[in-house]
Design a protein around this motif. Structure first.
Motif, PDB file in Angstrom:
ATOM      1  N   MET A 120       0.866  -1.122  -0.092  1.00  0.00           N
ATOM      2  CA  MET A 120       0.006  -0.134  -0.157  1.00  0.00           C
ATOM      3  C   MET A 120       0.926   1.265   0.103  1.00  0.00           C
ATOM      4  O   MET A 120       1.793   1.340   0.639  1.00  0.00           O
ATOM      5  N   ARG A 121       0.226   2.115  -0.780  1.00  0.00           N
ATOM      6  CA  ARG A 121       1.001   3.530  -0.578  1.00  0.00           C
ATOM      7  C   ARG A 121       0.092   4.628  -0.455  1.00  0.00           C
ATOM      8  O   ARG A 121      -0.539   5.121  -1.306  1.00  0.00           O
ATOM      9  N   SER A 139      -2.979   3.498  -3.032  1.00  0.00           N
ATOM     10  CA  SER A 139      -2.895   2.537  -4.123  1.00  0.00           C
ATOM     11  C   SER A 139      -2.374   1.312  -3.519  1.00  0.00           C
ATOM     12  O   SER A 139      -1.530   1.390  -2.608  1.00  0.00           O
ATOM     13  N   ALA A 140      -3.178  -0.015  -3.665  1.00  0.00           N
ATOM     14  CA  ALA A 140      -2.830  -1.043  -3.142  1.00  0.00           C
ATOM     15  C   ALA A 140      -2.542  -2.086  -4.448  1.00  0.00           C
ATOM     16  O   ALA A 140      -3.598  -2.198  -5.188  1.00  0.00           O
ATOM     17  N   ALA A 145      -6.025  -5.585  -4.666  1.00  0.00           N
ATOM     18  CA  ALA A 145      -5.548  -4.523  -5.436  1.00  0.00           C
ATOM     19  C   ALA A 145      -6.763  -3.571  -5.554  1.00  0.00           C
ATOM     20  O   ALA A 145      -7.625  -3.823  -5.932  1.00  0.00           O
ATOM     21  N   ILE A 146      -6.428  -2.308  -5.226  1.00  0.00           N
ATOM     22  CA  ILE A 146      -7.412  -1.221  -5.353  1.00  0.00           C
ATOM     23  C   ILE A 146      -6.666   0.320  -5.534  1.00  0.00           C
ATOM     24  O   ILE A 146      -5.551   0.384  -4.947  1.00  0.00           O
ATOM     25  N   GLU A 147      -7.140   1.185  -5.955  1.00  0.00           N
ATOM     26  CA  GLU A 147      -6.803   2.594  -6.023  1.00  0.00           C
ATOM     27  C   GLU A 147      -8.043   3.560  -5.699  1.00  0.00           C
ATOM     28  O   GLU A 147      -9.175   3.522  -6.077  1.00  0.00           O
ATOM     29  N   ARG A 207     -10.316   2.792   1.956  1.00  0.00           N
ATOM     30  CA  ARG A 207     -10.710   1.508   1.169  1.00  0.00           C
ATOM     31  C   ARG A 207     -11.700   0.557   1.760  1.00  0.00           C
ATOM     32  O   ARG A 207     -12.322   0.067   0.498  1.00  0.00           O
ATOM     33  N   ALA A 208     -12.051   0.569   2.668  1.00  0.00           N
ATOM     34  CA  ALA A 208     -13.472  -0.049   2.892  1.00  0.00           C
ATOM     35  C   ALA A 208     -14.553   0.684   2.921  1.00  0.00           C
ATOM     36  O   ALA A 208     -15.816   0.074   3.032  1.00  0.00           O
ATOM     37  N   GLY A 209     -14.562   1.999   2.625  1.00  0.00           N
ATOM     38  CA  GLY A 209     -15.723   2.816   2.345  1.00  0.00           C
ATOM     39  C   GLY A 209     -16.525   2.924   3.736  1.00  0.00           C
ATOM     40  O   GLY A 209     -17.721   3.040   3.571  1.00  0.00           O
ATOM     41  N   ILE A 210     -15.822   3.244   4.931  1.00  0.00           N
ATOM     42  CA  ILE A 210     -16.613   3.095   6.146  1.00  0.00           C
ATOM     43  C   ILE A 210     -16.349   4.433   6.736  1.00  0.00           C
ATOM     44  O   ILE A 210     -15.173   4.871   6.985  1.00  0.00           O
TER      45      ILE A 210
END
Length: 275
Positions: A120-121, A139-140, A145-147, A207-210
Motif C-alpha cells: 500500500m502507498r 494505491s494497493a 488491489a485497489i486505488e 478503502r473499506a468505504g466506512i
C-alpha cells in the motif's frame, strides 16, 4: 455504527488499478454517454477545476514539501496474529506557514499475509494542527488491489474507487474533525495524538468505504521497551462506535511508538527508535 452516505454509482467499464484519470462526481448529476457508450457525469467547470486541483496539485505536494519541516519519519515492524508480517515506512511533513500551512503524510506498507502479498502507498493532505483530512489517495497492489482517491468539497468527501472489478464514485460526509484511519496504516494515528478524552471524532476508512466515530480514553503514562531502549510513553485506548478497541502509545513529541488493534490481531512497533 458505520455511516454510509450515498449509494455508489458504478461505472460498467472496468479500469486497471493505477490509471490516471480524473475523478467524476458521484452525487445526483445527469449521466451522459460518449460515442463509445461509456458513462460520464456532467458537471460544471467550477467543479472540474476544483477536483483537478485537489487530485493533481494538492495531493502531489509532498514532492514540494521536501523543503518543509519533517514532523516525523521512521519505520514500523508489523505483526499480525503474533507473526511478523512486514514493514511500514513513512514520513510526515509540514511544509508551510500561514495560509500555506499543511500536513502531508505518505508511506509504503509492505505486508505478507496468509492470503498473499500486498503493498500500500497512502498519501494524505491534512489541515494542521490536528490533521483533519483534506485530500487522500491510496494505491494497493497485490492482494485486494485497489486505488482510491478522495477530496473534500464543502460538506462532502468525493471519492473514486478503482479495482479489477471496475470503478465507482462515492460520497462521504465531511465533518470538521474527520481523520483518515486506513486499515493497517499505523502512522495515521499520529493525527489522533491531541484528541480530547471522551470527545468522539469522526473517522473515514477510504478503502473499506466506512465512516464512523472514535473516542479516546484517559491517557496513562507507561514505560515501554523498543529494542534496547526503555521509552516513556503516553498510552491511549481508543474505542470505535462499533466497540472495537485500538491502543496507541505516543512519546512526548506526539510520535506514534506502537499501535495495537486486537480485533485485527495487528501490532505495529517502531524500529527506528530502538537505539
Amino acid at each position: 455504527m458505520t455511516h454510509p452516505v450515498s449509494r455508489p454509482r458504478r461505472r460498467d467499464q472496468p479500469s486497471s488499478v493505477g490509471a490516471s484519470r480524473s475523478c467524476e462526481q458521484a452525487s445526483e448529476l445527469p449521466l451522459r454517454t460518449n460515442s463509445q457508450g461509456d458513462f460520464r457525469v456532467s458537471f460544471s467547470m467550477n467543479y472540474r477545476v476544483l477536483f483537478a486541483a485537489a487530485l493533481y496539485t494538492g495531493i502531489a505536494a509532498p514532492g514540494l514539501s521536501a523543503q518543509g519541516v519533517v514532523v516525523d519519519a521512521g519505520t514500523f515492524a508489523v505483526s499480525i496474529g503474533g507473526v511478523p508480517a512486514g514493514t511500514e515506512e513513512f514520513v510526515i511533513r509540514r511544509p508551510g506557514v500561514g495560509r500555506e500551512d499543511a500536513l502531508f503524510a505518505n508511506g509504503t506498507v509492505a505486508l505478507t499475509l496468509p492470503e498473499g502479498r500486498q503493498e500500500m502507498r497512502p498519501l494524505l493532505h491534512a489541515m494542521p494542527p490536528d490533521g483533519v483530512a483534506v485530500r487522500y489517495q491510496v494505491s494497493a497492489t497485490g492482494l485486494d488491489a485497489i486505488e482510491v482517491q478522495v477530496a473534500r468539497s464543502g460538506r462532502r468527501y468525493l471519492a473514486t474507487i478503482r479495482s479489477d472489478v471496475g470503478a465507482e464514485d462515492r460520497e462521504f460526509q465531511a465533518h470538521r474533525d474527520t481523520r483518515v484511519l486506513e486499515r493497517h496504516v499505523a502512522h495515521h494515528y499520529y493525527f489522533l495524538r491531541n484528541v480530547r478524552t471522551d470527545r468522539p471524532v469522526h473517522t473515514l476508512e477510504p478503502r473499506a468505504g466506512i465512516q464512523g466515530l472514535i473516542t479516546a480514553g484517559e491517557p496513562v503514562q507507561v514505560t515501554i521497551r523498543l529494542g534496547l531502549n526503555e521509552v516513556q510513553s503516553r498510552r491511549v485506548s481508543f474505542t470505535t462506535d462499533t466497540g472495537e478497541n485500538r491502543t496507541v502509545w505516543f512519546d512526548r513529541q506526539g510520535r506514534v511508538l506502537r499501535v495495537a488493534i486486537p480485533a485485527l490481531r495487528f501490532v505495529a512497533e517502531r524500529t527506528d527508535l530502538v537505539g
